[in-house]
Design a protein around this motif. Sequence first.
Motif, PDB file in Angstrom:
ATOM      1  N   LEU A   1       1.115 -29.286 -21.277  1.00 24.16           N
ATOM      2  CA  LEU A   1       1.381 -29.263 -22.760  1.00 24.16           C
ATOM      3  C   LEU A   1       1.092 -30.683 -23.649  1.00 24.16           C
ATOM      4  O   LEU A   1       0.365 -30.332 -24.504  1.00 24.16           O
ATOM      5  N   TRP A   2       1.506 -31.658 -23.057  1.00 24.12           N
ATOM      6  CA  TRP A   2       1.305 -32.818 -23.684  1.00 24.12           C
ATOM      7  C   TRP A   2      -0.268 -33.065 -24.044  1.00 24.12           C
ATOM      8  O   TRP A   2      -0.771 -33.364 -25.030  1.00 24.12           O
TER       9      TRP A   2
ATOM     10  N   VAL B   1      -2.060 -30.572 -26.260  1.00 22.94           N
ATOM     11  CA  VAL B   1      -1.697 -30.809 -27.647  1.00 22.94           C
ATOM     12  C   VAL B   1      -2.715 -31.938 -28.128  1.00 22.94           C
ATOM     13  O   VAL B   1      -3.160 -32.153 -29.217  1.00 22.94           O
ATOM     14  N   VAL B   2      -2.291 -33.069 -27.268  1.00 24.40           N
ATOM     15  CA  VAL B   2      -2.752 -34.588 -27.872  1.00 24.40           C
ATOM     16  C   VAL B   2      -4.449 -34.551 -27.945  1.00 24.40           C
ATOM     17  O   VAL B   2      -5.050 -35.096 -28.946  1.00 24.40           O
TER      18      VAL B   2
ATOM     19  N   LEU C   1      -5.013 -38.377 -34.656  1.00 25.13           N
ATOM     20  CA  LEU C   1      -5.430 -37.754 -33.643  1.00 25.13           C
ATOM     21  C   LEU C   1      -4.603 -37.603 -32.603  1.00 25.13           C
ATOM     22  O   LEU C   1      -4.538 -36.822 -31.763  1.00 25.13           O
ATOM     23  N   PHE C   2      -3.747 -38.571 -32.222  1.00 24.18           N
ATOM     24  CA  PHE C   2      -3.002 -38.938 -31.045  1.00 24.18           C
ATOM     25  C   PHE C   2      -1.318 -39.105 -31.383  1.00 24.18           C
ATOM     26  O   PHE C   2      -0.642 -38.232 -30.607  1.00 24.18           O
TER      27      PHE C   2
ATOM     28  N   PRO D   1       0.420 -35.643 -33.466  1.00 22.70           N
ATOM     29  CA  PRO D   1       0.701 -34.747 -32.359  1.00 22.70           C
ATOM     30  C   PRO D   1       1.823 -35.097 -31.493  1.00 22.70           C
ATOM     31  O   PRO D   1       2.628 -34.067 -31.247  1.00 22.70           O
ATOM     32  N   LEU D   2       1.730 -36.226 -30.910  1.00 26.77           N
ATOM     33  CA  LEU D   2       2.977 -36.757 -30.080  1.00 26.77           C
ATOM     34  C   LEU D   2       4.269 -36.689 -30.614  1.00 26.77           C
ATOM     35  O   LEU D   2       5.218 -36.188 -30.209  1.00 26.77           O
TER      36      LEU D   2
ATOM     37  N   LEU E   1       4.950 -32.988 -31.035  1.00 28.06           N
ATOM     38  CA  LEU E   1       5.386 -32.397 -29.959  1.00 28.06           C
ATOM     39  C   LEU E   1       7.073 -33.052 -29.654  1.00 28.06           C
ATOM     40  O   LEU E   1       7.583 -32.058 -29.034  1.00 28.06           O
TER      41      LEU E   1
END
Lengths: 190, 98
Positions: A21-22, A25-26, B13-14, B17-18, B21
């Motif tokens: 999942l992580w 997405v990333v 980019l990172f 989204p983190l 999430l």
Amino acid sequence: MTDPNTPHRRRWTRWAFYSHLWLGVVATLALASISVTGVLLNHKRGLGLMPDVPHETDAPLASSLSLDDLALRAFRAVPAEARPGWNEADGVKPGLIDRMDVRPRDGFVKVRFRDRDNTEATVDLATGKVLHVGPRNDVFLEKLHSGEIFGDGFILLSDVAAVALAVTLITGYWLWLSPRLIRGRETGVK
Amino acid sequence: MTTLHQLLLLLGLFVVPLILLMSGHRIKRSSSARQRLFWGAVTGHIVALLLALGASLWPPTGWLPTDTWRGALGVWSLVVLPIVGALVAFLGTRRTTS
């Protein structure tokens, strides 16, 4: 028979789910960019991103002009934006050239400049005739594909994306396989 | 590409989204306003991903510091659009509930 739904397996499946999942997405944009540029690079000739210069020669390699002479002809042929601040009197400025790609079988040399468009001049080795001048768009795409375009160290970005893809594939496969393994064993017990 | 652009790119980019999430964890149990904020930000980020992908590929030539639209779509949008999306969704909620 041992219980297939052991805490160890449950822990591993849980880890696989969250990693999937992580990381999924990333790494989305990095992977999307790598995929699109990869497809474009595979078809760079067909899409006109790389010039195709058909040329046949009978001239021996020994009759080739000097590298300096060939480069000078390329300097004269390319647009002024490709060689900023250059004058005829300066001669060849090696700092403005990215590389010279000699193709003895085709009888030409490709002189690539270090400008924004990666302008390239294709020059006949024996006669010095300029066969083609144009941008090399595939060079930009290669740099984007590797992450090099964003600066030093950004090449690690494509490494991270590649590792993320590998982990996502393995964990995805496990998440698909694990319930089937458990179901298969339970059916076997019955 | 400037250092600020490089930083923004990594952020969009990172890090974005983190954060999305993490904030999406058990989102169905949270309030309606928070759910709207979350989906607004997700929508903003998805739109930004598409814009950034397009801007990075076209035209297939090197980036210059003077490429304003390219910098805006390719770098800034990844950070700004999720915030805009969340704000639009939040204000929409307030208008509906009031």
